[in-house]
Design a protein around this motif. Structure first.
Motif, PDB file in Angstrom:
ATOM      1  N   UNK A   1       0.824  -1.209   0.000  1.00 14.71           N
ATOM      2  CA  UNK A   1       0.000   0.000   0.000  1.00 14.71           C
ATOM      3  C   UNK A   1       0.861   1.263   0.000  1.00 14.71           C
ATOM      4  N   UNK A   2       2.053   1.181   0.568  1.00  8.55           N
ATOM      5  CA  UNK A   2       2.973   2.315   0.483  1.00  8.55           C
ATOM      6  C   UNK A   2       3.327   2.619  -0.969  1.00  8.55           C
ATOM      7  N   UNK A   3       3.467   1.559  -1.769  1.00  6.59           N
ATOM      8  CA  UNK A   3       3.805   1.742  -3.181  1.00  6.59           C
ATOM      9  C   UNK A   3       2.616   2.238  -4.003  1.00  6.59           C
ATOM     10  N   UNK A   4       1.405   2.110  -3.450  1.00  6.42           N
ATOM     11  CA  UNK A   4       0.191   2.505  -4.165  1.00  6.42           C
ATOM     12  C   UNK A   4      -0.315   3.885  -3.759  1.00  6.42           C
ATOM     13  N   UNK A   5       0.376   4.531  -2.822  1.00  6.04           N
ATOM     14  CA  UNK A   5      -0.041   5.844  -2.333  1.00  6.04           C
ATOM     15  C   UNK A   5       1.133   6.810  -2.410  1.00  6.04           C
ATOM     16  N   UNK A   6       0.830   8.110  -2.205  1.00  3.68           N
ATOM     17  CA  UNK A   6       1.874   9.120  -2.366  1.00  3.68           C
ATOM     18  C   UNK A   6       1.965  10.113  -1.219  1.00  3.68           C
ATOM     19  N   UNK A   7       0.870  10.364  -0.512  1.00  2.49           N
ATOM     20  CA  UNK A   7       0.833  11.489   0.415  1.00  2.49           C
ATOM     21  C   UNK A   7       0.720  11.093   1.889  1.00  2.49           C
ATOM     22  N   UNK A   8      -0.198  10.177   2.207  1.00  2.00           N
ATOM     23  CA  UNK A   8      -0.513   9.869   3.599  1.00  2.00           C
ATOM     24  C   UNK A   8       0.678   9.253   4.326  1.00  2.00           C
ATOM     25  N   UNK A   9       0.776   9.568   5.609  1.00  2.00           N
ATOM     26  CA  UNK A   9       1.642   8.783   6.461  1.00  2.00           C
ATOM     27  C   UNK A   9       0.942   7.461   6.724  1.00  2.00           C
ATOM     28  N   UNK A  10       1.722   6.433   7.095  1.00  2.00           N
ATOM     29  CA  UNK A  10       1.122   5.102   7.182  1.00  2.00           C
ATOM     30  C   UNK A  10       1.872   4.256   8.201  1.00  2.00           C
ATOM     31  N   UNK A  11       1.196   3.209   8.681  1.00  2.00           N
ATOM     32  CA  UNK A  11       1.828   2.342   9.657  1.00  2.00           C
ATOM     33  C   UNK A  11       0.911   1.219  10.103  1.00  2.00           C
ATOM     34  N   UNK A  12       1.410   0.417  11.040  1.00  2.00           N
ATOM     35  CA  UNK A  12       0.625  -0.617  11.706  1.00  2.00           C
ATOM     36  C   UNK A  12       0.288  -0.123  13.105  1.00  2.00           C
ATOM     37  N   UNK A  13      -0.981  -0.227  13.459  1.00  2.00           N
ATOM     38  CA  UNK A  13      -1.446   0.187  14.776  1.00  2.00           C
ATOM     39  C   UNK A  13      -1.891  -1.056  15.542  1.00  2.00           C
ATOM     40  N   UNK A  14      -1.006  -1.724  16.287  1.00  2.00           N
ATOM     41  CA  UNK A  14       0.440  -1.562  16.254  1.00  2.00           C
ATOM     42  C   UNK A  14       1.056  -2.936  16.030  1.00  2.00           C
TER      43      UNK A  14
ATOM     44  N   UNK B   1      11.593   3.261   2.968  1.00  2.00           N
ATOM     45  CA  UNK B   1      12.137   3.558   1.646  1.00  2.00           C
ATOM     46  C   UNK B   1      11.048   3.490   0.575  1.00  2.00           C
ATOM     47  N   UNK B   2      10.223   2.444   0.629  1.00  2.00           N
ATOM     48  CA  UNK B   2       9.143   2.297  -0.361  1.00  2.00           C
ATOM     49  C   UNK B   2       8.202   3.495  -0.302  1.00  2.00           C
ATOM     50  N   UNK B   3       7.925   3.984   0.907  1.00  2.00           N
ATOM     51  CA  UNK B   3       6.983   5.090   1.087  1.00  2.00           C
ATOM     52  C   UNK B   3       7.632   6.463   0.945  1.00  2.00           C
ATOM     53  N   UNK B   4       8.940   6.498   0.706  1.00  2.00           N
ATOM     54  CA  UNK B   4       9.692   7.752   0.621  1.00  2.00           C
ATOM     55  C   UNK B   4       9.556   8.552   1.910  1.00  2.00           C
ATOM     56  N   UNK B   5       9.730   7.843   3.043  1.00  2.00           N
ATOM     57  CA  UNK B   5       9.787   8.517   4.331  1.00  2.00           C
ATOM     58  C   UNK B   5       8.444   8.855   4.941  1.00  2.00           C
ATOM     59  N   UNK B   6       7.424   8.011   4.711  1.00  2.00           N
ATOM     60  CA  UNK B   6       6.094   8.293   5.263  1.00  2.00           C
ATOM     61  C   UNK B   6       5.700   7.344   6.390  1.00  2.00           C
ATOM     62  N   UNK B   7       6.619   6.513   6.860  1.00  2.00           N
ATOM     63  CA  UNK B   7       6.282   5.511   7.866  1.00  2.00           C
ATOM     64  C   UNK B   7       6.228   6.102   9.269  1.00  2.00           C
ATOM     65  N   UNK B   8       5.171   5.765  10.005  1.00  2.00           N
ATOM     66  CA  UNK B   8       5.140   5.891  11.459  1.00  2.00           C
ATOM     67  C   UNK B   8       5.270   4.474  12.003  1.00  2.00           C
TER      68      UNK B   8
END
Length: 279
Positions: free
Chosen positions: A55-68, A88-95
């Protein structure tokens, strides 16, 4: 949050792409279970980190993560590598969400450990292991030379990670939980603290305890973002709106809305219209 159980990959991609186009939705989450904990207990469920990378590869803007993430499931050095890859896949959007793991009192969650041959220690050991894991993960994200780590639960020789996460010194750490031992780790390690909603008085009591633990180590509790996870109900719109409003007014300004499946067309827009813009 879109629990990846009893839904298809195509459903998840569609919902996350839709959410990614809505500025009011700042972040999106999956959970970390290996067997369903609701609905059809023998139905399909996807592994959280693998799905998060997709899903990181399918999106561009949102931050994303596993809760938890359950710290019981993956060795911490492997988890650090997985997280750096998703960053890396998300270009720095991981929480980076993590917790001690499900409580033994939750049978539907406990069965996934037995069913996958995973050990299930008592709560005290789980919390202690989480503390060591957080130390090791942070070192793997930041140390430029191999290191050894010899703890009570984790033993590493020549530990090293390359590449490092895109975010430096690493993705924001989100710890989920309410137990006193976990809250001590929140005070020491975390950027964001999440607690499941449902009982706001309990959440506020836990928040006061977190403030106390921060004071004991000299940390400003205001540097920790307060997060709460709330289920949404389209059958009880006003109740859900009130729950959100009361949580925000109480200081929980990072709100995770748990959306029940299945996910029909336009569900992210409906959540935004019914709940986000009304709060």
């Amino acid at each position: 949050m879109t629990p990846p159980q009893n839904v298809s990959y195509a459903d998840l991609v569609r919902v996350w792409r839709e959410a990614d186009s809505i500025p009011e939705i700042e972040h999106a989450w999956l959970f970390d279970h290996l067997m369903p904990i609701g609905g059809d207990l023998d139905g399909p469920i996807f592994e959280g980190w693998t799905m998060l990378a997709a899903l990181a590869a399918q999106t561009e803007r949102m931050r994303l993560g596993l809760m938890v993430t359950s710290n019981r499931i993956r060795p911490p050095a492997i988890l650090a590598k997985i997280a750096a890859t998703v960053d890396a896949v998300s270009d720095g959007r991981l929480d980076f969400g993590i917790g001690a793991g499900s409580r033994p009192s939750v049978p539907m969650a406990r069965r996934e450990y037995d069913g996958n041959g995973l050990p299930y220690s008592d709560a005290a050991n789980a919390v202690a292991r989480l503390g060591e894991s957080l130390t090791v993960i942070r070192k793997l994200w930041t140390e430029d030379e191999p290191f050894d780590f010899h703890g009570s639960h984790i033993d590493l020789v020549g530990a090293f990670q390359n590449p490092k996460p895109v975010q430096r010194p690493g993705p924001p750490i989100v710890i989920g939980g309410r137990a006193a031992g976990v809250l001590r780790l929140v005070a020491e390690h975390t950027d964001i603290w999440n607690i499941p909603g449902g009982d706001l008085d309990d959440a506020l009591d836990r928040a006061r305890l977190l403030d106390r633990f921060c004071g004991e180590i000299g940390r400003d509790p205001g540097t920790i973002t307060r997060s709460i996870a709330l289920g949404v109900s389209f059958e009880e719109l006003e109740k859900t709106r009130n729950d959100i409003g009361e949580a925000v007014a109480a200081g929980f300004d990072h709100v995770v809305l748990i959306v029940p499946g299945p996910y029909p067309e336009g569900i992210a827009h409906r959540v935004t219209e019914e709940f986000v813009r009304h709060s």
